[in-house]
Design a protein around this motif. Sequence first.
Motif, PDB file in Angstrom:
ATOM      1  N   LEU A 203       0.600  -0.877  -0.023  1.00 16.68           N
ATOM      2  CA  LEU A 203       0.020  -0.110  -0.217  1.00 16.68           C
ATOM      3  C   LEU A 203       0.797   1.506   0.314  1.00 16.68           C
ATOM      4  CD1 LEU A 203      -2.254  -1.214   2.373  1.00 16.68           C
ATOM      5  CD2 LEU A 203      -2.774  -0.590   0.189  1.00 16.68           C
ATOM      6  N   HIS A 204       1.875   0.784   0.767  1.00 14.02           N
ATOM      7  CA  HIS A 204       3.096   2.244   0.779  1.00 14.02           C
ATOM      8  C   HIS A 204       3.621   2.745  -0.620  1.00 14.02           C
ATOM      9  CE1 HIS A 204       6.278   5.060   1.468  1.00 14.02           C
ATOM     10  NE2 HIS A 204       7.178   4.061   1.266  1.00 14.02           N
ATOM     11  N   GLU A 205       3.625   1.479  -1.107  1.00 13.35           N
ATOM     12  CA  GLU A 205       4.373   1.971  -2.182  1.00 13.35           C
ATOM     13  C   GLU A 205       3.118   2.140  -3.964  1.00 13.35           C
ATOM     14  OE1 GLU A 205       5.560  -2.293  -3.415  1.00 13.35           O
ATOM     15  OE2 GLU A 205       7.577  -2.125  -1.845  1.00 13.35           O
ATOM     16  N   ALA A 206       1.479   1.393  -3.708  1.00 18.88           N
ATOM     17  CA  ALA A 206       1.266   2.277  -4.028  1.00 18.88           C
ATOM     18  C   ALA A 206       0.444   3.661  -3.850  1.00 18.88           C
ATOM     19  CB  ALA A 206       0.290   1.748  -3.403  1.00 18.88           C
ATOM     20  N   GLY A 207       1.171   4.594  -3.495  1.00 18.72           N
ATOM     21  CA  GLY A 207       0.651   5.181  -2.384  1.00 18.72           C
ATOM     22  C   GLY A 207       0.045   5.983  -1.441  1.00 18.72           C
ATOM     23  N   VAL A 208      -0.455   5.210  -1.505  1.00 14.45           N
ATOM     24  CA  VAL A 208      -2.184   5.171  -0.461  1.00 14.45           C
ATOM     25  C   VAL A 208      -1.611   5.326   0.813  1.00 14.45           C
ATOM     26  CG1 VAL A 208      -4.183   3.239   0.698  1.00 14.45           C
ATOM     27  CG2 VAL A 208      -3.533   3.269  -2.503  1.00 14.45           C
ATOM     28  N   TRP A 209      -0.462   4.526   1.668  1.00 10.39           N
ATOM     29  CA  TRP A 209      -0.122   4.622   2.909  1.00 10.39           C
ATOM     30  C   TRP A 209       1.311   5.416   2.956  1.00 10.39           C
ATOM     31  CZ3 TRP A 209      -2.367   4.614   7.883  1.00 10.39           C
ATOM     32  CH2 TRP A 209      -1.091   4.769   8.715  1.00 10.39           C
ATOM     33  N   ASN A 210       1.565   5.853   3.880  1.00 11.07           N
ATOM     34  CA  ASN A 210       3.080   7.642   3.825  1.00 11.07           C
ATOM     35  C   ASN A 210       2.962   7.585   5.115  1.00 11.07           C
ATOM     36  OD1 ASN A 210       3.549   7.116   0.492  1.00 11.07           O
ATOM     37  ND2 ASN A 210       1.747   7.814   0.452  1.00 11.07           N
ATOM     38  N   SER A 211       2.536   6.951   6.262  1.00 11.26           N
ATOM     39  CA  SER A 211       2.770   7.281   7.378  1.00 11.26           C
ATOM     40  C   SER A 211       3.994   5.975   7.795  1.00 11.26           C
ATOM     41  CB  SER A 211       1.751   7.821   8.154  1.00 11.26           C
ATOM     42  OG  SER A 211       0.630   8.879   7.406  1.00 11.26           O
ATOM     43  N   LEU A 212       4.393   7.416   8.542  1.00 11.90           N
ATOM     44  CA  LEU A 212       5.397   6.076   9.428  1.00 11.90           C
ATOM     45  C   LEU A 212       6.543   4.778   8.758  1.00 11.90           C
ATOM     46  CD1 LEU A 212       2.960   4.367  11.997  1.00 11.90           C
ATOM     47  CD2 LEU A 212       3.911   6.579  12.374  1.00 11.90           C
ATOM     48  N   GLN A 213       7.265   5.705   8.083  1.00 13.17           N
ATOM     49  CA  GLN A 213       8.117   5.380   6.876  1.00 13.17           C
ATOM     50  C   GLN A 213       9.411   4.914   7.549  1.00 13.17           C
ATOM     51  OE1 GLN A 213       6.665   3.372   4.647  1.00 13.17           O
ATOM     52  NE2 GLN A 213       4.568   3.603   5.536  1.00 13.17           N
ATOM     53  N   THR A 214       9.827   5.684   8.718  1.00 17.39           N
ATOM     54  CA  THR A 214      10.851   5.388   9.156  1.00 17.39           C
ATOM     55  C   THR A 214      11.602   3.984   8.810  1.00 17.39           C
ATOM     56  OG1 THR A 214      10.185   7.293  10.420  1.00 17.39           O
ATOM     57  CG2 THR A 214      13.234   6.348  11.262  1.00 17.39           C
ATOM     58  N   VAL A 215      12.842   4.215   8.630  1.00 15.84           N
ATOM     59  CA  VAL A 215      13.195   2.812   9.035  1.00 15.84           C
ATOM     60  C   VAL A 215      13.849   1.683  10.279  1.00 15.84           C
ATOM     61  CG1 VAL A 215      14.690   0.557   8.005  1.00 15.84           C
ATOM     62  CG2 VAL A 215      14.013   2.356   6.695  1.00 15.84           C
ATOM     63  N   VAL A 216      12.633   1.080  11.071  1.00 12.12           N
ATOM     64  CA  VAL A 216      13.353   0.798  12.201  1.00 12.12           C
ATOM     65  C   VAL A 216      15.101   0.427  12.315  1.00 12.12           C
ATOM     66  CG1 VAL A 216      12.979  -0.955  14.157  1.00 12.12           C
ATOM     67  CG2 VAL A 216      11.467   0.169  12.636  1.00 12.12           C
ATOM     68  N   PHE A 217      15.325  -0.883  11.175  1.00 11.46           N
ATOM     69  CA  PHE A 217      16.766  -1.221  11.443  1.00 11.46           C
ATOM     70  C   PHE A 217      17.038  -1.784   9.654  1.00 11.46           C
ATOM     71  CE2 PHE A 217      13.837  -5.689  13.082  1.00 11.46           C
ATOM     72  CZ  PHE A 217      14.364  -5.636  12.239  1.00 11.46           C
TER      73      PHE A 217
END
Length: 273
Positions: A203-217
């Motif tokens: 969904l992020h790659e589709a541009g629908v969900w763009n929140s909380l995209q910080t890489v954890v590790f």
Amino acid sequence: MFVPFLIMLREGIEAALIVGIIASYLKQTGRGQWMPAVWIGVFLAAALSLLVGGALELMSAEFPQKQQELFEGIVGLIAVGILSSMVFWMRKVSRSIKDSLHTSLDHALTGSNHQVTALIAMVFFAVAREGLETVFFLLAVFQQSEGPAAPVGALLGLILAICVGFAIYTGSMRLNLGLFFRWTGLFILLVAAGILANSVQALHEAGVWNSLQTVVFDMSTTLPMDGPLGSVLAGMFGYQDAPTVSVLSVYLAYLVVALVLFLRPPVPAKATQ
């Protein structure tokens, strides 16, 4: 290969168990002449499942890249919902499924003026439920894997399920179904958590969900997804070598809630007055 194999094996055994219970009951009650209607229901359910799976696969192939990612995310979410409901439904009814099917069968054959149609419909809906569950799950798995391994695994699982179902029906094999469904259910919840995480990423790659995209590790150098072990973990449990906050949070939240609900002791039925 192992994930589609196990899912097809479990779903196939569920379907075979349902058909076996119906066939045994018809035989025991002297109504074996109704078996052709049972097989018609099974055939129609299998045909519907194949038709839905083929149609969805053809639709996704025509989409542009972003729409394919969106489609993959939506299918993944549906698959997680279906898998979760399947696991908890079987946990709830595993002890009473035989009596429930017997009651439904008696009602279909005695409470209707069109017994053949009623019996076909009963078998159709019982088997189609298992088939459509499998279709959405396998579609989600196939979209996240490459090569023939996943389809071959699914085919082997189906073949083994048919053999096991026949052996159980003839009495030549005894399987602790409660233990089987409990352990496979636990494994399916782990798989569903990975599908959910991958759906959020899609969904992020589709541009629908763009929140909380910080890489954890980032473990791409020590355990890359394209490495031997990483690819196995990715295929089985949705492993990502650089998960974001949203992906990891969804994965852990689902897993914790699902495992707590699944592992808690069943609530005893209240005694009737």
